[in-house]
Design a protein around this motif. Structure first.
Motif, PDB file in Angstrom:
ATOM      1  N   ALA A   1      73.605 -59.421  -2.133  1.00  0.00           N
ATOM      2  CA  ALA A   1      72.472 -60.262  -2.271  1.00  0.00           C
ATOM      3  C   ALA A   1      71.651 -59.790  -3.540  1.00  0.00           C
ATOM      4  N   VAL A   2      71.746 -58.573  -4.024  1.00  0.00           N
ATOM      5  CA  VAL A   2      70.884 -58.106  -5.194  1.00  0.00           C
ATOM      6  C   VAL A   2      71.643 -58.100  -6.453  1.00  0.00           C
TER       7      VAL A   2
ATOM      8  N   ALA B   1      63.430 -60.787   3.205  1.00  0.00           N
ATOM      9  CA  ALA B   1      62.711 -59.987   2.294  1.00  0.00           C
ATOM     10  C   ALA B   1      62.897 -60.476   0.785  1.00  0.00           C
ATOM     11  N   LEU B   2      64.141 -61.030   0.604  1.00  0.00           N
ATOM     12  CA  LEU B   2      64.076 -61.059  -0.862  1.00  0.00           C
ATOM     13  C   LEU B   2      63.760 -62.578  -1.377  1.00  0.00           C
TER      14      LEU B   2
ATOM     15  N   TYR C   1      78.697 -48.361  -2.722  1.00  0.00           N
ATOM     16  CA  TYR C   1      79.198 -49.750  -2.058  1.00  0.00           C
ATOM     17  C   TYR C   1      78.107 -50.797  -2.859  1.00  0.00           C
ATOM     18  N   ILE C   2      76.877 -50.285  -2.822  1.00  0.00           N
ATOM     19  CA  ILE C   2      76.033 -51.360  -3.322  1.00  0.00           C
ATOM     20  C   ILE C   2      76.069 -51.662  -4.727  1.00  0.00           C
TER      21      ILE C   2
ATOM     22  N   SER D   1      79.109 -52.609   6.196  1.00  0.00           N
ATOM     23  CA  SER D   1      79.027 -53.966   6.114  1.00  0.00           C
ATOM     24  C   SER D   1      77.789 -54.426   5.526  1.00  0.00           C
ATOM     25  N   LEU D   2      76.650 -53.554   5.975  1.00  0.00           N
ATOM     26  CA  LEU D   2      75.159 -54.069   5.364  1.00  0.00           C
ATOM     27  C   LEU D   2      75.317 -53.562   3.971  1.00  0.00           C
ATOM     28  N   LEU D   3      75.841 -52.449   3.602  1.00  0.00           N
ATOM     29  CA  LEU D   3      75.737 -52.060   2.218  1.00  0.00           C
ATOM     30  C   LEU D   3      76.315 -53.179   1.254  1.00  0.00           C
ATOM     31  N   ARG D   4      77.492 -53.754   1.860  1.00  0.00           N
ATOM     32  CA  ARG D   4      78.199 -54.470   0.861  1.00  0.00           C
ATOM     33  C   ARG D   4      77.284 -55.816   0.912  1.00  0.00           C
TER      34      ARG D   4
END
Length: 347
Positions: free
Chosen positions: A202-203, A175-176, A230-231, A194-197
């Motif tokens: 990534a962003v 996506a990015l 988390y993000i 884990s996905l939030l981290r």
């Protein structure tokens, strides 16, 4: 949270404060703003000796201590002045509307292109389109990576920023790389730390916005905001909170509508709130009223499912997507209510 006297610290100064806090089991996370960078102390910031040493540095203006489980997202954080801009729209200054299909049909891309044009004409400022879809039934359509090309082509045709849900790190990367402007975290992954981290990492160096939906279960507001933390802890605070209905369901609705939590969220966090009425109620006939209720409760925006021909859509579109004319009426009424509410608020 360390606020420097200058707009940002030098590399040597960052190294010095990093060394100091490391002695007390903490680390430094820079949060880069448009004008000023602040430096979050990640860990237990209650040690007086650590605070005294930091406050004694000539280049430190002050230390703000926030004893909250979500220090960055807390309303008392220095990030309270942070503003999120998507497609030229500053959230909080006008009603922000995302609209589009639940699921992009890779076999019929013209439906999505026509929907994108209709969404723009209706007054929405961003386009949603499901590329990958979480499904309870393992044999149901799970989405198709080919749909990412369709989503980005619709962006090129309309100029609207686009929103796509991601479910794993591979999706995030795709996506990015494609240029998706808003990464959506769905209800089933709202507590997938884990996905939030991974998204946070990534962003971190981008201006990408994350639309974080509330978990499917009826979790606490603090749990919801902590998921956003988390993000944000990786350095990008461009996070929108999205109530979308919770379990258990309310008879007649798809979920238990939760737009009423908006003012409660705003008491705890500075993050903008964009409500998804489509998943809350799950039937197109109920979506306009739910959308207006969300605005009345103080939502900063709406995320609405729409389709140029809902009956020919796939996924949830046949039952909950709004036709273009209904979408246009809903957006217009929501904007009128937004203006009325804000005129009362500021009078």
């Amino acid at each position: 949270m360390i606020l420097p006297k200058s707009n940002r610290l030098t590399a040597e100064q960052v190294a010095e404060i990093t060394q100091i806090v490391a002695e007390f089991g903490c680390k430094i996370q820079p949060i880069v703003g448009a004008v000023r960078t602040i430096y979050a102390i990640v860990g237990d910031e209650r040690d007086e000796l650590m605070i005294n040493r930091l406050e004694g540095l000539a280049y430190v203006d002050r230390i703000d201590r926030i004893q909250s489980q979500f220090k960055l997202m807390d309303k008392r954080s220095d990030l309270a002045s942070h503003r999120i801009v998507v497609g030229g729209v500053t959230l909080g200054e006008e009603l922000f509307v995302i609209a589009g299909q639940c699921t992009i049909d890779p076999k019929n891309p013209n439906y999505f292109y026509e929907t994108a044009e209709a969404v723009k004409e209706a007054g929405a400022q961003a386009l949603r389109g499901g590329v990958w879809k979480p499904r309870t039934n393992p044999y149901a359509f799970q989405g198709d990576t080919k749909s990412l090309d369709i989503l980005m082509e619709a962006h090129r045709r309309t100029g609207l920023p686009v929103d796509a849900e991601v479910m794993d790190e591979h999706h995030v990367s795709l996506a990015l790389d494609a240029g998706v402007h808003l990464l959506q975290v769905g209800a089933r992954n709202a507590l997938n730390y884990s996905l939030l981290r991974a998204i946070g990492r990534a962003v971190a160096e981008r201006d990408t916005v994350v639309l974080l939906k509330r978990g499917l279960h009826m979790g606490s507001l603090s749990e919801f905001i902590s998921a956003a933390e988390y993000i944000a802890s990786f350095g990008n605070p461009n996070i929108i909170l999205c109530p979308r209905g919770t379990a258990p369901t309310l008879d007649g609705y798809r979920n238990h509508p939760d737009e009423s939590i908006t003012p409660l969220l705003k008491e705890k966090t500075w993050a903008p709130v964009v409500v998804d009425p489509s998943h809350s109620v799950g039937k197109a006939a109920y979506v306009p009223a739910c959308a207006l209720a969300a605005v009345a409760y103080g939502a900063d925006g709406l995320c609405i499912e729409a389709h140029v021909e809902p009956a020919k859509g796939i996924g949830d579109d046949p039952k909950q997507a709004l036709a273009p004319a209904v979408l246009a009426d809903t957006v217009a009424q929501a904007r009128q209510l937004w203006a009325l509410r804000h005129s009362i608020k500021t009078a």
